[in-house]
Design an enzyme around this catalytic site. Structure first.
Site: not given
Ligand code: NDP
Length: 485
Positions: A128, A183, A186-187, A190
Protein backbone atom coordinates in the site's frame (compact mmCIF):
# COMPACT_ATOMS: atom_id res chain seq x y z
CA UNK A 1 27.22 -10.97 -10.99
CA UNK A 2 23.72 -12.18 -10.52
CA UNK A 3 20.72 -10.20 -9.39
CA UNK A 4 19.24 -10.72 -5.93
CA UNK A 5 15.73 -10.12 -7.12
CA UNK A 6 13.91 -9.84 -10.43
CA UNK A 7 10.89 -7.71 -11.21
CA UNK A 8 8.51 -8.52 -14.05
CA UNK A 9 5.83 -5.96 -14.87
CA UNK A 10 7.30 -2.48 -15.05
CA UNK A 11 4.27 -0.20 -15.06
CA UNK A 12 4.25 2.44 -12.29
CA UNK A 13 4.19 0.06 -9.33
CA UNK A 14 6.73 -2.46 -10.62
CA UNK A 15 9.09 0.25 -11.88
CA UNK A 16 8.99 2.12 -8.60
CA UNK A 17 9.48 -0.99 -6.47
CA UNK A 18 12.42 -1.99 -8.69
CA UNK A 19 13.96 1.46 -8.24
CA UNK A 20 13.34 1.32 -4.49
CA UNK A 21 15.12 -2.06 -4.32
CA UNK A 22 18.04 -0.76 -6.40
CA UNK A 23 18.34 2.40 -4.31
CA UNK A 24 18.60 0.16 -1.28
CA UNK A 25 21.63 -1.58 -2.73
CA UNK A 26 20.10 -4.68 -4.32
CA UNK A 27 20.95 -5.75 -7.84
CA UNK A 28 17.61 -5.92 -9.65
CA UNK A 29 16.89 -7.80 -12.85
CA UNK A 30 14.22 -6.08 -14.93
CA UNK A 31 11.65 -7.66 -17.22
CA UNK A 32 8.52 -6.46 -18.94
CA UNK A 33 6.40 -8.12 -21.62
CA UNK A 34 6.86 -5.04 -23.78
CA UNK A 35 10.63 -4.58 -23.86
CA UNK A 36 10.41 -0.86 -24.65
CA UNK A 37 9.14 -0.28 -21.11
CA UNK A 38 12.23 -1.92 -19.65
CA UNK A 39 14.46 0.32 -21.76
CA UNK A 40 12.47 3.39 -20.85
CA UNK A 41 12.98 2.65 -17.17
CA UNK A 42 16.70 2.12 -17.70
CA UNK A 43 16.99 5.33 -19.74
CA UNK A 44 15.26 7.45 -17.15
CA UNK A 45 16.34 5.84 -13.91
CA UNK A 46 19.20 3.47 -14.66
CA UNK A 47 21.33 5.62 -12.36
CA UNK A 48 19.27 4.63 -9.32
CA UNK A 49 21.39 1.52 -8.78
CA UNK A 50 22.45 -1.82 -10.26
CA UNK A 51 20.01 -3.18 -12.80
CA UNK A 52 20.24 -6.13 -15.17
CA UNK A 53 18.27 -5.73 -18.37
CA UNK A 54 16.47 -8.84 -19.62
CA UNK A 55 14.22 -9.44 -22.58
CA UNK A 56 12.64 -12.82 -21.91
CA UNK A 57 11.47 -14.64 -18.82
CA UNK A 58 14.24 -17.17 -19.47
CA UNK A 59 16.82 -14.32 -19.39
CA UNK A 60 15.23 -13.06 -16.21
CA UNK A 61 15.42 -16.47 -14.55
CA UNK A 62 19.04 -16.96 -15.69
CA UNK A 63 20.09 -13.61 -14.28
CA UNK A 64 19.05 -14.42 -10.70
CA UNK A 65 20.96 -15.92 -7.78
CA UNK A 66 19.34 -19.01 -6.22
CA UNK A 67 16.94 -19.55 -4.66
CA UNK A 68 15.45 -17.05 -7.08
CA UNK A 69 13.14 -14.27 -6.07
CA UNK A 70 10.82 -12.90 -8.74
CA UNK A 71 8.46 -10.06 -7.98
CA UNK A 72 5.45 -10.11 -10.29
CA UNK A 73 3.86 -6.66 -10.71
CA UNK A 74 1.60 -7.25 -13.69
CA UNK A 75 -2.07 -6.37 -13.91
CA UNK A 76 -4.13 -8.18 -11.26
CA UNK A 77 -6.26 -11.13 -12.38
CA UNK A 78 -5.62 -13.37 -15.39
CA UNK A 79 -2.22 -11.77 -16.26
CA UNK A 80 -0.83 -12.96 -12.91
CA UNK A 81 -1.88 -16.54 -13.71
CA UNK A 82 -0.38 -16.25 -17.19
CA UNK A 83 2.97 -15.08 -15.82
CA UNK A 84 3.02 -17.82 -13.16
CA UNK A 85 2.25 -20.43 -15.78
CA UNK A 86 5.13 -19.20 -17.94
CA UNK A 87 7.53 -19.06 -14.99
CA UNK A 88 6.85 -22.48 -13.46
CA UNK A 89 8.73 -24.56 -16.08
CA UNK A 90 11.73 -22.21 -15.89
CA UNK A 91 12.17 -22.31 -12.10
CA UNK A 92 13.79 -24.72 -9.62
CA UNK A 93 12.76 -26.04 -6.22
CA UNK A 94 12.52 -23.39 -3.50
CA UNK A 95 12.48 -20.45 -5.89
CA UNK A 96 10.05 -17.76 -4.80
CA UNK A 97 7.38 -16.06 -6.89
CA UNK A 98 6.12 -12.90 -5.22
CA UNK A 99 2.84 -11.28 -6.23
CA UNK A 100 2.89 -7.67 -5.07
CA UNK A 101 -0.27 -6.64 -6.91
CA UNK A 102 -3.80 -6.20 -5.61
CA UNK A 103 -4.78 -9.82 -6.01
CA UNK A 104 -7.91 -11.31 -4.50
CA UNK A 105 -6.81 -13.38 -1.49
CA UNK A 106 -8.62 -16.52 -2.65
CA UNK A 107 -6.64 -16.38 -5.89
CA UNK A 108 -3.51 -16.14 -3.77
CA UNK A 109 -4.52 -19.21 -1.76
CA UNK A 110 -5.09 -21.12 -5.00
CA UNK A 111 -1.84 -19.93 -6.60
CA UNK A 112 0.16 -20.83 -3.52
CA UNK A 113 -1.16 -24.40 -3.68
CA UNK A 114 -0.38 -24.66 -7.39
CA UNK A 115 3.16 -23.39 -6.94
CA UNK A 116 3.73 -25.65 -3.93
CA UNK A 117 2.91 -28.65 -6.15
CA UNK A 118 5.94 -27.64 -8.22
CA UNK A 119 8.16 -27.18 -5.17
CA UNK A 120 7.97 -23.40 -5.49
CA UNK A 121 7.09 -20.77 -2.93
CA UNK A 122 4.39 -18.32 -3.81
CA UNK A 123 4.16 -15.23 -1.67
CA UNK A 124 1.20 -12.88 -1.95
CA UNK A 125 2.26 -9.48 -0.71
CA UNK A 126 -0.07 -6.58 0.00
CA UNK A 127 1.59 -3.30 -0.94
CA UNK A 128 0.00 0.00 0.00
CA UNK A 129 1.06 3.55 -0.65
CA UNK A 130 0.45 4.05 -4.34
CA UNK A 131 3.25 5.01 -6.71
CA UNK A 132 4.91 7.32 -4.27
CA UNK A 133 4.97 4.68 -1.55
CA UNK A 134 6.35 2.05 -3.92
CA UNK A 135 9.29 4.32 -4.67
CA UNK A 136 10.03 5.76 -1.25
CA UNK A 137 8.74 3.13 1.14
CA UNK A 138 5.35 1.41 1.11
CA UNK A 139 3.54 -0.44 3.85
CA UNK A 140 4.10 -4.11 3.05
CA UNK A 141 1.91 -7.02 4.14
CA UNK A 142 3.49 -10.33 3.10
CA UNK A 143 1.75 -13.70 3.29
CA UNK A 144 3.14 -17.04 2.09
CA UNK A 145 5.26 -19.56 3.91
CA UNK A 146 7.32 -18.55 6.91
CA UNK A 147 10.35 -20.15 5.25
CA UNK A 148 10.08 -17.87 2.25
CA UNK A 149 9.89 -14.87 4.54
CA UNK A 150 13.34 -15.75 5.89
CA UNK A 151 14.76 -15.15 2.44
CA UNK A 152 12.48 -12.31 1.45
CA UNK A 153 11.78 -10.50 4.71
CA UNK A 154 15.03 -8.57 5.05
CA UNK A 155 14.67 -7.11 1.53
CA UNK A 156 11.05 -6.18 2.00
CA UNK A 157 11.71 -4.65 5.40
CA UNK A 158 14.56 -2.64 3.97
CA UNK A 159 12.47 -1.06 1.21
CA UNK A 160 9.38 -0.54 3.39
CA UNK A 161 8.32 2.65 5.12
CA UNK A 162 9.55 3.12 8.67
CA UNK A 163 7.34 4.15 11.56
CA UNK A 164 8.32 7.05 13.82
CA UNK A 165 10.03 4.61 16.18
CA UNK A 166 12.13 3.32 13.27
CA UNK A 167 10.35 -0.04 12.98
CA UNK A 168 9.78 -1.24 9.39
CA UNK A 169 6.17 -1.15 8.18
CA UNK A 170 6.56 -4.74 6.99
CA UNK A 171 6.14 -8.01 8.88
CA UNK A 172 5.08 -11.51 7.97
CA UNK A 173 1.30 -11.70 8.35
CA UNK A 174 0.66 -15.44 8.01
CA UNK A 175 0.43 -18.15 5.39
CA UNK A 176 -0.95 -18.11 1.83
CA UNK A 177 -3.48 -15.30 1.27
CA UNK A 178 -3.15 -13.61 4.68
CA UNK A 179 -1.12 -10.68 3.36
CA UNK A 180 -3.50 -9.91 0.53
CA UNK A 181 -6.44 -10.31 2.91
CA UNK A 182 -5.01 -7.76 5.32
CA UNK A 183 -4.28 -5.37 2.43
CA UNK A 184 -7.87 -5.78 1.27
CA UNK A 185 -9.25 -4.88 4.70
CA UNK A 186 -6.83 -1.93 4.78
CA UNK A 187 -8.51 -0.72 1.62
CA UNK A 188 -11.98 -1.21 3.10
CA UNK A 189 -10.98 0.94 6.06
CA UNK A 190 -9.54 3.45 3.59
CA UNK A 191 -12.94 3.73 1.91
CA UNK A 192 -14.57 4.46 5.27
CA UNK A 193 -11.86 6.96 6.24
CA UNK A 194 -12.43 8.85 3.01
CA UNK A 195 -16.21 8.77 3.30
CA UNK A 196 -16.28 10.13 6.89
CA UNK A 197 -14.09 13.01 5.76
CA UNK A 198 -16.53 13.56 2.89
CA UNK A 199 -19.47 13.62 5.28
CA UNK A 200 -17.69 16.15 7.51
CA UNK A 201 -16.99 18.31 4.45
CA UNK A 202 -20.66 18.21 3.42
CA UNK A 203 -21.85 19.10 6.93
CA UNK A 204 -19.37 21.94 7.43
CA UNK A 205 -20.48 23.44 4.19
CA UNK A 206 -24.21 22.87 4.11
CA UNK A 207 -24.90 23.30 7.84
CA UNK A 208 -22.21 25.79 8.88
CA UNK A 209 -21.64 27.56 5.55
CA UNK A 210 -17.87 27.01 5.48
CA UNK A 211 -16.53 27.26 1.94
CA UNK A 212 -13.84 24.89 0.67
CA UNK A 213 -10.95 27.37 0.97
CA UNK A 214 -11.83 27.95 4.63
CA UNK A 215 -12.40 24.27 5.20
CA UNK A 216 -8.84 23.67 4.04
CA UNK A 217 -7.83 25.62 7.13
CA UNK A 218 -10.25 23.64 9.34
CA UNK A 219 -8.74 20.36 8.13
CA UNK A 220 -5.24 21.72 8.59
CA UNK A 221 -6.12 22.42 12.21
CA UNK A 222 -7.76 19.02 12.62
CA UNK A 223 -4.55 17.47 11.40
CA UNK A 224 -2.88 18.73 14.58
CA UNK A 225 -5.43 16.84 16.73
CA UNK A 226 -5.88 13.12 17.29
CA UNK A 227 -7.24 12.99 13.72
CA UNK A 228 -3.70 13.51 12.45
CA UNK A 229 -3.39 11.44 9.28
CA UNK A 230 -2.37 11.42 5.66
CA UNK A 231 -5.96 11.53 4.41
CA UNK A 232 -6.85 14.60 6.51
CA UNK A 233 -3.67 16.26 5.25
CA UNK A 234 -4.43 15.66 1.58
CA UNK A 235 -8.06 16.68 2.10
CA UNK A 236 -6.78 20.08 3.11
CA UNK A 237 -4.67 20.20 -0.05
CA UNK A 238 -7.56 19.25 -2.31
CA UNK A 239 -9.92 21.76 -0.68
CA UNK A 240 -7.46 24.62 -1.08
CA UNK A 241 -7.08 23.99 -4.80
CA UNK A 242 -8.63 26.57 -7.13
CA UNK A 243 -9.69 25.54 -10.63
CA UNK A 244 -7.54 27.26 -13.23
CA UNK A 245 -10.36 27.45 -15.79
CA UNK A 246 -13.20 28.85 -13.71
CA UNK A 247 -11.59 30.29 -10.60
CA UNK A 248 -13.94 28.13 -8.52
CA UNK A 249 -12.78 25.69 -5.86
CA UNK A 250 -11.63 22.60 -7.75
CA UNK A 251 -13.89 20.38 -5.64
CA UNK A 252 -16.88 22.26 -7.11
CA UNK A 253 -16.02 21.44 -10.71
CA UNK A 254 -15.27 17.76 -10.13
CA UNK A 255 -18.23 15.50 -11.01
CA UNK A 256 -19.62 14.10 -7.77
CA UNK A 257 -19.54 10.44 -8.78
CA UNK A 258 -16.91 8.37 -6.97
CA UNK A 259 -15.08 5.55 -8.70
CA UNK A 260 -13.74 2.34 -7.26
CA UNK A 261 -11.40 -0.39 -8.38
CA UNK A 262 -12.90 -3.19 -6.30
CA UNK A 263 -10.93 -3.78 -3.12
CA UNK A 264 -13.60 -2.08 -0.97
CA UNK A 265 -16.23 -4.24 -2.61
CA UNK A 266 -14.14 -7.37 -1.93
CA UNK A 267 -13.87 -6.37 1.72
CA UNK A 268 -17.62 -6.18 2.05
CA UNK A 269 -18.22 -9.37 0.08
CA UNK A 270 -15.76 -11.22 2.29
CA UNK A 271 -17.31 -9.73 5.41
CA UNK A 272 -20.72 -10.99 4.32
CA UNK A 273 -19.26 -14.47 3.88
CA UNK A 274 -17.69 -14.28 7.33
CA UNK A 275 -20.84 -12.84 8.92
CA UNK A 276 -18.74 -9.95 10.16
CA UNK A 277 -20.65 -6.69 10.73
CA UNK A 278 -18.60 -4.11 8.81
CA UNK A 279 -21.58 -1.78 8.38
CA UNK A 280 -19.57 1.45 8.28
CA UNK A 281 -17.19 0.08 5.69
CA UNK A 282 -20.11 -1.28 3.67
CA UNK A 283 -21.88 2.09 3.78
CA UNK A 284 -18.77 3.77 2.46
CA UNK A 285 -18.69 1.39 -0.51
CA UNK A 286 -22.42 1.89 -1.09
CA UNK A 287 -22.05 5.67 -0.78
CA UNK A 288 -19.70 5.58 -3.78
CA UNK A 289 -22.19 3.38 -5.62
CA UNK A 290 -25.08 5.72 -4.80
CA UNK A 291 -23.08 8.64 -6.14
CA UNK A 292 -22.31 7.03 -9.46
CA UNK A 293 -24.48 4.03 -10.31
CA UNK A 294 -27.63 5.80 -11.46
CA UNK A 295 -27.18 9.50 -12.22
CA UNK A 296 -30.61 9.66 -13.81
CA UNK A 297 -32.28 8.54 -10.59
CA UNK A 298 -30.33 11.16 -8.65
CA UNK A 299 -31.47 13.83 -11.06
CA UNK A 300 -35.13 12.87 -10.85
CA UNK A 301 -34.99 12.49 -7.09
CA UNK A 302 -33.62 16.01 -6.73
CA UNK A 303 -36.71 17.30 -8.54
CA UNK A 304 -39.37 15.00 -7.17
CA UNK A 305 -38.71 13.35 -3.85
CA UNK A 306 -40.19 15.21 -0.86
CA UNK A 307 -37.59 16.52 1.58
CA UNK A 308 -39.86 16.59 4.64
CA UNK A 309 -37.23 18.48 6.58
CA UNK A 310 -37.88 19.01 10.27
CA UNK A 311 -35.52 21.94 10.35
CA UNK A 312 -34.23 24.27 7.67
CA UNK A 313 -31.83 26.33 9.69
CA UNK A 314 -28.22 25.38 9.99
CA UNK A 315 -25.93 26.82 12.61
CA UNK A 316 -24.28 30.23 12.69
CA UNK A 317 -21.71 30.49 9.92
CA UNK A 318 -18.53 28.76 10.99
CA UNK A 319 -19.95 28.01 14.46
CA UNK A 320 -16.93 26.67 16.34
CA UNK A 321 -19.02 24.38 18.55
CA UNK A 322 -20.57 22.71 15.54
CA UNK A 323 -17.19 22.39 13.87
CA UNK A 324 -15.85 20.65 16.96
CA UNK A 325 -18.93 18.40 17.10
CA UNK A 326 -18.30 17.36 13.51
CA UNK A 327 -14.65 16.67 14.25
CA UNK A 328 -15.65 14.42 17.12
CA UNK A 329 -18.34 12.66 15.11
CA UNK A 330 -15.78 12.02 12.40
CA UNK A 331 -13.33 10.59 14.91
CA UNK A 332 -15.94 8.35 16.54
CA UNK A 333 -17.09 7.03 13.17
CA UNK A 334 -13.48 6.40 12.21
CA UNK A 335 -12.96 4.42 15.41
CA UNK A 336 -15.96 2.28 14.53
CA UNK A 337 -14.71 1.53 11.03
CA UNK A 338 -11.32 0.46 12.40
CA UNK A 339 -13.02 -1.65 15.07
CA UNK A 340 -15.10 -3.31 12.36
CA UNK A 341 -12.11 -3.93 10.11
CA UNK A 342 -10.07 -5.46 12.92
CA UNK A 343 -13.03 -7.55 14.02
CA UNK A 344 -13.26 -8.86 10.48
CA UNK A 345 -9.58 -9.79 10.59
CA UNK A 346 -10.19 -11.82 13.75
CA UNK A 347 -13.09 -13.61 12.08
CA UNK A 348 -10.96 -14.32 9.00
CA UNK A 349 -8.17 -15.67 11.18
CA UNK A 350 -10.56 -18.28 12.54
CA UNK A 351 -12.03 -19.08 9.16
CA UNK A 352 -8.78 -19.40 7.23
CA UNK A 353 -6.52 -20.68 9.99
CA UNK A 354 -4.33 -17.59 10.30
CA UNK A 355 -3.14 -16.23 13.57
CA UNK A 356 -3.32 -12.53 12.92
CA UNK A 357 -1.62 -10.25 15.43
CA UNK A 358 -3.70 -7.11 15.38
CA UNK A 359 -1.01 -5.07 17.12
CA UNK A 360 1.49 -6.06 14.44
CA UNK A 361 -0.99 -5.30 11.67
CA UNK A 362 -1.76 -1.88 13.19
CA UNK A 363 1.97 -1.25 13.41
CA UNK A 364 2.40 -1.87 9.66
CA UNK A 365 -0.20 0.76 8.85
CA UNK A 366 1.56 3.50 10.78
CA UNK A 367 3.44 4.70 7.76
CA UNK A 368 3.74 4.24 4.00
CA UNK A 369 0.09 3.41 3.38
CA UNK A 370 -2.95 5.53 2.63
CA UNK A 371 -4.60 5.10 6.06
CA UNK A 372 -1.44 6.06 7.97
CA UNK A 373 -2.52 7.99 11.03
CA UNK A 374 -1.64 8.77 14.59
CA UNK A 375 -4.52 6.54 15.65
CA UNK A 376 -2.64 3.42 14.53
CA UNK A 377 -0.12 3.86 17.35
CA UNK A 378 -2.96 3.85 19.86
CA UNK A 379 -4.55 0.80 18.27
CA UNK A 380 -1.20 -0.96 18.52
CA UNK A 381 -1.08 -0.16 22.23
CA UNK A 382 -4.63 -1.44 22.70
CA UNK A 383 -3.71 -4.86 21.30
CA UNK A 384 -0.27 -5.21 22.89
CA UNK A 385 0.30 -8.04 25.34
CA UNK A 386 -2.23 -10.64 26.37
CA UNK A 387 -5.17 -8.42 27.20
CA UNK A 388 -6.49 -7.83 23.71
CA UNK A 389 -9.99 -6.33 23.89
CA UNK A 390 -12.82 -8.40 22.36
CA UNK A 391 -13.63 -5.32 20.31
CA UNK A 392 -11.29 -2.39 19.71
CA UNK A 393 -13.83 0.08 21.14
CA UNK A 394 -13.65 -1.79 24.46
CA UNK A 395 -9.96 -1.10 24.99
CA UNK A 396 -9.80 1.15 28.07
CA UNK A 397 -8.09 3.95 26.14
CA UNK A 398 -10.82 4.05 23.53
CA UNK A 399 -13.61 3.83 26.09
CA UNK A 400 -12.41 7.03 27.66
CA UNK A 401 -11.95 8.75 24.30
CA UNK A 402 -15.51 7.78 23.34
CA UNK A 403 -16.79 9.41 26.51
CA UNK A 404 -15.87 12.75 24.94
CA UNK A 405 -17.10 11.92 21.47
CA UNK A 406 -20.52 10.35 21.80
CA UNK A 407 -22.68 13.40 22.67
CA UNK A 408 -21.18 15.34 19.73
CA UNK A 409 -21.75 12.34 17.48
CA UNK A 410 -25.44 12.20 18.43
CA UNK A 411 -25.91 15.94 17.94
CA UNK A 412 -24.32 15.81 14.50
CA UNK A 413 -26.33 12.81 13.29
CA UNK A 414 -29.56 14.40 14.61
CA UNK A 415 -28.80 17.71 12.94
CA UNK A 416 -27.91 16.02 9.67
CA UNK A 417 -31.10 13.98 9.76
CA UNK A 418 -33.26 17.01 10.54
CA UNK A 419 -31.72 18.94 7.67
CA UNK A 420 -31.68 16.08 5.18
CA UNK A 421 -27.89 15.86 4.83
CA UNK A 422 -26.86 12.26 4.13
CA UNK A 423 -24.38 10.86 6.65
CA UNK A 424 -24.39 7.13 5.86
CA UNK A 425 -21.20 6.29 7.74
CA UNK A 426 -21.63 8.70 10.68
CA UNK A 427 -25.12 7.29 11.26
CA UNK A 428 -24.48 3.61 10.59
CA UNK A 429 -21.39 3.72 12.78
CA UNK A 430 -23.49 5.25 15.56
CA UNK A 431 -26.13 2.54 15.12
CA UNK A 432 -23.43 -0.11 15.32
CA UNK A 433 -22.15 1.51 18.49
CA UNK A 434 -25.62 1.60 20.02
CA UNK A 435 -26.29 -1.91 18.79
CA UNK A 436 -23.24 -3.15 20.66
CA UNK A 437 -24.32 -1.30 23.81
CA UNK A 438 -27.97 -2.36 23.73
CA UNK A 439 -29.08 -4.68 26.52
CA UNK A 440 -31.94 -6.23 24.53
CA UNK A 441 -31.91 -6.20 20.75
CA UNK A 442 -34.97 -6.78 18.56
CA UNK A 443 -33.11 -9.88 17.36
CA UNK A 444 -35.38 -11.67 19.86
CA UNK A 445 -38.39 -10.70 17.78
CA UNK A 446 -36.62 -11.78 14.60
CA UNK A 447 -36.02 -15.19 16.16
CA UNK A 448 -39.74 -15.33 16.97
CA UNK A 449 -40.63 -14.48 13.37
CA UNK A 450 -38.18 -17.06 12.03
CA UNK A 451 -39.66 -19.66 14.31
CA UNK A 452 -43.16 -18.70 13.15
CA UNK A 453 -42.63 -19.02 9.41
CA UNK A 454 -39.83 -21.56 9.25
CA UNK A 455 -39.69 -23.44 12.56
CA UNK A 456 -36.12 -22.16 12.87
CA UNK A 457 -36.31 -22.51 16.69
CA UNK A 458 -35.00 -20.17 19.36
CA UNK A 459 -33.18 -20.25 22.64
CA UNK A 460 -34.60 -19.00 25.92
CA UNK A 461 -33.00 -16.55 28.33
CA UNK A 462 -33.93 -18.71 31.32
CA UNK A 463 -33.25 -22.28 30.20
CA UNK A 464 -30.68 -24.20 28.15
CA UNK A 465 -31.77 -25.94 24.95
CA UNK A 466 -33.56 -25.21 21.73
CA UNK A 467 -37.27 -24.43 21.56
CA UNK A 468 -40.06 -24.11 19.06
CA UNK A 469 -43.60 -22.83 19.45
CA UNK A 470 -46.31 -24.85 17.68
CA UNK A 471 -47.63 -21.74 15.96
CA UNK A 472 -50.19 -23.45 13.75
CA UNK A 473 -51.39 -25.81 16.47
CA UNK A 474 -52.10 -24.93 20.07
CA UNK A 475 -49.14 -22.51 20.33
CA UNK A 476 -47.55 -24.45 23.12
CA UNK A 477 -43.79 -24.73 23.27
CA UNK A 478 -41.73 -27.87 22.60
CA UNK A 479 -38.05 -28.60 23.14
CA UNK A 480 -35.66 -30.09 20.59
CA UNK A 481 -37.00 -33.59 21.33
CA UNK A 482 -40.50 -32.37 20.48
CA UNK A 483 -41.64 -32.65 24.11
CA UNK A 484 -43.95 -30.13 25.65
CA UNK A 485 -42.73 -28.49 28.84
P1 NDP B 1 -1.11 -2.30 -14.23
O1 NDP B 1 -2.10 -2.92 -13.31
O2 NDP B 1 -1.56 -1.19 -15.09
O3 NDP B 1 -0.47 -3.46 -15.15
C1 NDP B 1 0.39 -3.16 -16.21
C2 NDP B 1 1.53 -4.14 -16.28
O4 NDP B 1 1.03 -5.48 -16.43
C3 NDP B 1 2.44 -3.88 -17.46
O5 NDP B 1 3.76 -4.15 -17.08
C4 NDP B 1 1.93 -4.91 -18.47
O6 NDP B 1 2.89 -5.26 -19.43
C5 NDP B 1 1.67 -6.07 -17.56
N1 NDP B 1 0.79 -7.08 -18.13
C6 NDP B 1 -0.54 -6.98 -18.36
N2 NDP B 1 -1.01 -8.12 -18.87
C7 NDP B 1 0.03 -8.97 -18.96
C8 NDP B 1 0.17 -10.31 -19.42
N3 NDP B 1 -0.88 -11.01 -19.84
N4 NDP B 1 1.40 -10.86 -19.37
C9 NDP B 1 2.46 -10.17 -18.92
N5 NDP B 1 2.38 -8.90 -18.49
C10 NDP B 1 1.19 -8.31 -18.51
O7 NDP B 1 0.19 -1.82 -13.41
P2 NDP B 1 0.29 -1.03 -12.03
O8 NDP B 1 1.73 -0.78 -11.85
O9 NDP B 1 -0.65 0.11 -11.95
O10 NDP B 1 -0.20 -2.08 -10.93
C11 NDP B 1 0.43 -3.32 -10.74
C12 NDP B 1 -0.27 -4.03 -9.61
O11 NDP B 1 -0.13 -3.26 -8.41
C13 NDP B 1 -1.76 -4.24 -9.81
O12 NDP B 1 -2.14 -5.42 -9.20
C14 NDP B 1 -2.36 -3.07 -9.06
O13 NDP B 1 -3.70 -3.32 -8.67
C15 NDP B 1 -1.42 -2.99 -7.88
N6 NDP B 1 -1.38 -1.71 -7.20
C16 NDP B 1 -1.41 -0.55 -7.88
C17 NDP B 1 -1.35 0.66 -7.22
C18 NDP B 1 -1.34 1.92 -7.97
O14 NDP B 1 -1.32 2.99 -7.32
N7 NDP B 1 -1.34 1.89 -9.30
C19 NDP B 1 -1.27 0.73 -5.75
C20 NDP B 1 -1.17 -0.54 -5.13
C21 NDP B 1 -1.24 -1.70 -5.84
P3 NDP B 1 2.96 -4.45 -20.84
O15 NDP B 1 3.77 -3.23 -20.55
O16 NDP B 1 3.64 -5.39 -21.77
O17 NDP B 1 1.55 -4.13 -21.24
Amino acid sequence: GKAQIGVTGLAVMGANLARNLARNGYTVALHNRTIAKTDELLDKHGGDGDFIRTETLQDLVDSLERPRRILVMVKAGAPVDAVIENLIPLLDTDDIIIDGGNSYFKDTIRREKECAEHGLHFVGVGVSGGEEGALNGPSIMPGGSKQSYKSLGPMLEKISAKADDGAPCCAWIDTDGAGHFVKMVHNGIEYADMQVIGEAFDLLRSVAGIEPQDQAEVFRTWNTTDLNSYLIEITSEVLSQTDGKTGKPLVDVIVDQAGQKGTGRWTVQSALDLGSPVSAIAESVFARALSSSNPEAREEAQQNLPAGLISTTGVAQGDPEFVEDVRRALYASKLVSYAQGLDMLSAAGEEFGWSLDLDVIASLWRNGCIIRAELLGEIMEAYKGDNAPVNMLLAPGFQSILQDLVPSWRRVVSKATALGVPVPVFSSALSYYDGLRRDRLPAALIQGQRDFFGAHTYQRVDEDGTFHTLWSEDRSEVNSAGEKA
